[in-house]
Design a protein around this motif. Sequence first.
Motif, PDB file in Angstrom:
ATOM      1  N   PRO A 103      34.975   4.144  70.921  1.00 23.48           N
ATOM      2  CA  PRO A 103      34.834   5.146  71.996  1.00 23.48           C
ATOM      3  C   PRO A 103      34.006   6.313  71.513  1.00 23.48           C
ATOM      4  O   PRO A 103      34.303   6.905  70.496  1.00 23.48           O
ATOM      5  CB  PRO A 103      36.269   5.563  72.294  1.00 23.48           C
ATOM      6  N   THR A 104      32.944   6.577  72.217  1.00 23.53           N
ATOM      7  CA  THR A 104      32.105   7.679  71.772  1.00 23.53           C
ATOM      8  C   THR A 104      32.332   8.902  72.608  1.00 23.53           C
ATOM      9  O   THR A 104      31.675   9.895  72.431  1.00 23.53           O
ATOM     10  CB  THR A 104      30.632   7.295  71.883  1.00 23.53           C
ATOM     11  N   GLU A 141      35.558  10.360  73.376  1.00 27.96           N
ATOM     12  CA  GLU A 141      36.852  11.035  73.282  1.00 27.96           C
ATOM     13  C   GLU A 141      36.661  12.480  72.898  1.00 27.96           C
ATOM     14  O   GLU A 141      35.955  12.798  71.949  1.00 27.96           O
ATOM     15  CB  GLU A 141      37.718  10.359  72.233  1.00 27.96           C
ATOM     16  N   PRO A 142      37.312  13.366  73.596  1.00 27.52           N
ATOM     17  CA  PRO A 142      37.068  14.786  73.303  1.00 27.52           C
ATOM     18  C   PRO A 142      37.829  15.300  72.101  1.00 27.52           C
ATOM     19  O   PRO A 142      37.410  16.241  71.468  1.00 27.52           O
ATOM     20  CB  PRO A 142      37.519  15.489  74.576  1.00 27.52           C
ATOM     21  N   LYS A 143      38.976  14.707  71.791  1.00 27.09           N
ATOM     22  CA  LYS A 143      39.757  15.292  70.694  1.00 27.09           C
ATOM     23  C   LYS A 143      40.088  14.209  69.691  1.00 27.09           C
ATOM     24  O   LYS A 143      40.274  13.067  70.026  1.00 27.09           O
ATOM     25  CB  LYS A 143      41.078  15.854  71.218  1.00 27.09           C
ATOM     26  N   ALA A 144      40.261  14.605  68.447  1.00 21.30           N
ATOM     27  CA  ALA A 144      40.768  13.680  67.442  1.00 21.30           C
ATOM     28  C   ALA A 144      42.117  14.179  66.982  1.00 21.30           C
ATOM     29  O   ALA A 144      42.435  15.345  67.121  1.00 21.30           O
ATOM     30  CB  ALA A 144      39.814  13.602  66.262  1.00 21.30           C
ATOM     31  N   ARG A 188      42.975  14.123  63.872  1.00 20.13           N
ATOM     32  CA  ARG A 188      42.756  14.769  62.585  1.00 20.13           C
ATOM     33  C   ARG A 188      41.303  15.125  62.491  1.00 20.13           C
ATOM     34  O   ARG A 188      40.538  14.382  61.912  1.00 20.13           O
ATOM     35  CB  ARG A 188      43.090  13.740  61.491  1.00 20.13           C
ATOM     36  N   ALA A 204      38.579  15.958  60.792  1.00 15.43           N
ATOM     37  CA  ALA A 204      38.321  16.205  59.372  1.00 15.43           C
ATOM     38  C   ALA A 204      36.892  16.654  59.207  1.00 15.43           C
ATOM     39  O   ALA A 204      36.003  16.187  59.902  1.00 15.43           O
ATOM     40  CB  ALA A 204      38.576  14.917  58.585  1.00 15.43           C
ATOM     41  N   PRO A 205      36.646  17.511  58.293  1.00 15.14           N
ATOM     42  CA  PRO A 205      35.270  17.961  58.071  1.00 15.14           C
ATOM     43  C   PRO A 205      34.481  16.849  57.425  1.00 15.14           C
ATOM     44  O   PRO A 205      35.052  15.988  56.754  1.00 15.14           O
ATOM     45  CB  PRO A 205      35.436  19.156  57.121  1.00 15.14           C
TER      46      PRO A 205
END
Lengths: 337, 313
Positions: free
Chosen positions: A10-11, A13-16, A18, A20-21
């Motif tokens: 899925p490209t 999705e607005p939030k993850a 985690r 991570a940087p």
Amino acid sequence: MTADGGQKAPTKEPKAERPAPPRPAPPGPAERSATRGGGTSTFSGSVQRDPTRFAPALGRRHMFGTVFAVACLLATMVGIVVLMALLYDILVDGTARLSLDFLRAYPSRMPGRAGIGPALAGSAWTLFLTGVIAFPLGVGTAIWLEEYAGESRFKRVVETNIANLAGVPSIVYGILGLTLFVRVMGMGRSILAASMTLALLSLPVIIIASQEAIKAVPGTIRLGAYALGATKWETIRHHVFPMSLPGILTGTILALSRAIGEAAPVILVGALGFVAFIPKSPMDSYTVLPFQIYNWVSRPQAEFHEIAAAASIVLLVLLLTMNAAAIWLRNRYTRRY
Amino acid sequence: MSDTEASAGKRSTAWGQVSLERRHARERRIGVLLIAASAVSILTTLGIVGVLLFESATFFAQVSPIRFLTGTRWAPLFQNQAFGVLPLLAGSLLVAGGAALVALPIGLLSAIYLSEYAHDRVRRIVKPVLEILAGVPTVVYGYFALLYVTPLLRRIWPGTEVFNALSASLVVGIMIIPMVSSLSEDAMSAVPRPLREGAYALGATKFEVATRTVVPAALSGIIASFILAISRAIGETMIVTIAAGASPQLTLNPLESVQTMTAYIAQTSMGELTHGSLEYQTIYAVGLTLFAITLLMNIVSGIVLRRYREVYE
């Protein structure tokens, strides 16, 4: 068009969960020279290098790069080369046996006289019936998911379920069809049972493709219709559905083209190996093209292998036509907003 | 002009003489139809699970699950019956393992090439060609495996049997390359350009950017694609039925004839067994095992994809 299988990454999705940087890139020349005066480098993970002796080793790194690029190119070529080899081999083996008689004849114990008439008819029947069953169900599900179901937990359960169904092996669908349609519902080894099984097999692909097409219709269209007093269904029927139809049809055609190439579920559900008639009703017994190919390949005589190759050519041409139609449809009718 | 006010009431409207109540009633009916359509997908899953569990129950009433899962001999049709599924499982894993060895590196390198190196024109040609690879029916692949790959292998290693796992492995691997390549490339193209450009700005070569920046960033999608591809390889039926053989053996030698779970199900269902007999019910027991394995892998793939994704603003 994504390859067959489970989920597309899925490209959107607005939030993850985690965020991570990104991992730091390897220390480049800028950073090394910055610490030159200060003694040891602060990158504790790497070897303690003397920052005054900077060696970019550009030549070696670029050489790696070229070798790697060549390796990637070769890897990409492997698939293409094998495909070419496969097509060439099939053509070489089978073209001699292709003829109008071959297309119309019945299977026979003598390879010289055998043909794919009933198999083509069976495939045509199943293609038609599978489409008739799967298209309304698939599109209906997609419409419900996109337009009626809110962002609820239930909707996510349904979507996850569909994604999982897309990954179930086709032979398991065959087992389901055998038990449910052939035996419990009493359809016997009929075209109807095969079509219903193949319809279930195609549903996840149709649903996912239709969902994408419906999602692509801009919200402003819907809002405009609502503003003019239309009900939800009226908006869908007169605006959303027609606009998403090219995408829906493309996905459906692709799903169906895969379904007619499937032999495993059809084996389970009862295609016959020797069909000497053209089926006349959905309750008739039948055979389909991929099963006929399998049947002939499994025989030891080389002549049967040749007609298996010829039948494969017919099947490939059929699939190519359907895929080309789907792509043409998509290119011609997709509007960009 | 009359009717300028409130056109959505009981008066005649642009939709003819249909009243608002009628339109809402139709809405409700259609809503019910759509929910019914959506229910089919749920019913399908319930159907699969129900059928497999219910029919396997009759099998497991006579053969203990422990014996089934740990036995090393599978011979349901011989005098001296044995119902250990491990040979079939080993066959499936051998073929899938070989396929993974072929498809994962080639697929990943192809994806890197298409995502990082290829010109737009090259990509526009190569991607559809790889899609064609995915669209070839598996019976045709089976034909290719039996009649071209196997003779080739037999010339290289003369001890290879006519039906062997390696031939099927290689061809299954070729078949799943597009899956790995396409899904990995999707994952890599989701990595934002600024990340790459930052690495270039710090002096990295293209190779370093691809392997040390892009691939790690897209790793969850890449691993998910690997798992899905292996799951697909385990579930593949026709290639192995045609080329891998019908002799269940617990072996690691890919040059021998084996039988996978899927081939067993296909071959047994074409036989003369009667429904309800213990031998027939093996189809369901093996089918349940197959379904459980692929379902587990698909779920794990989904978890890997979602929980370990690195999302960049």
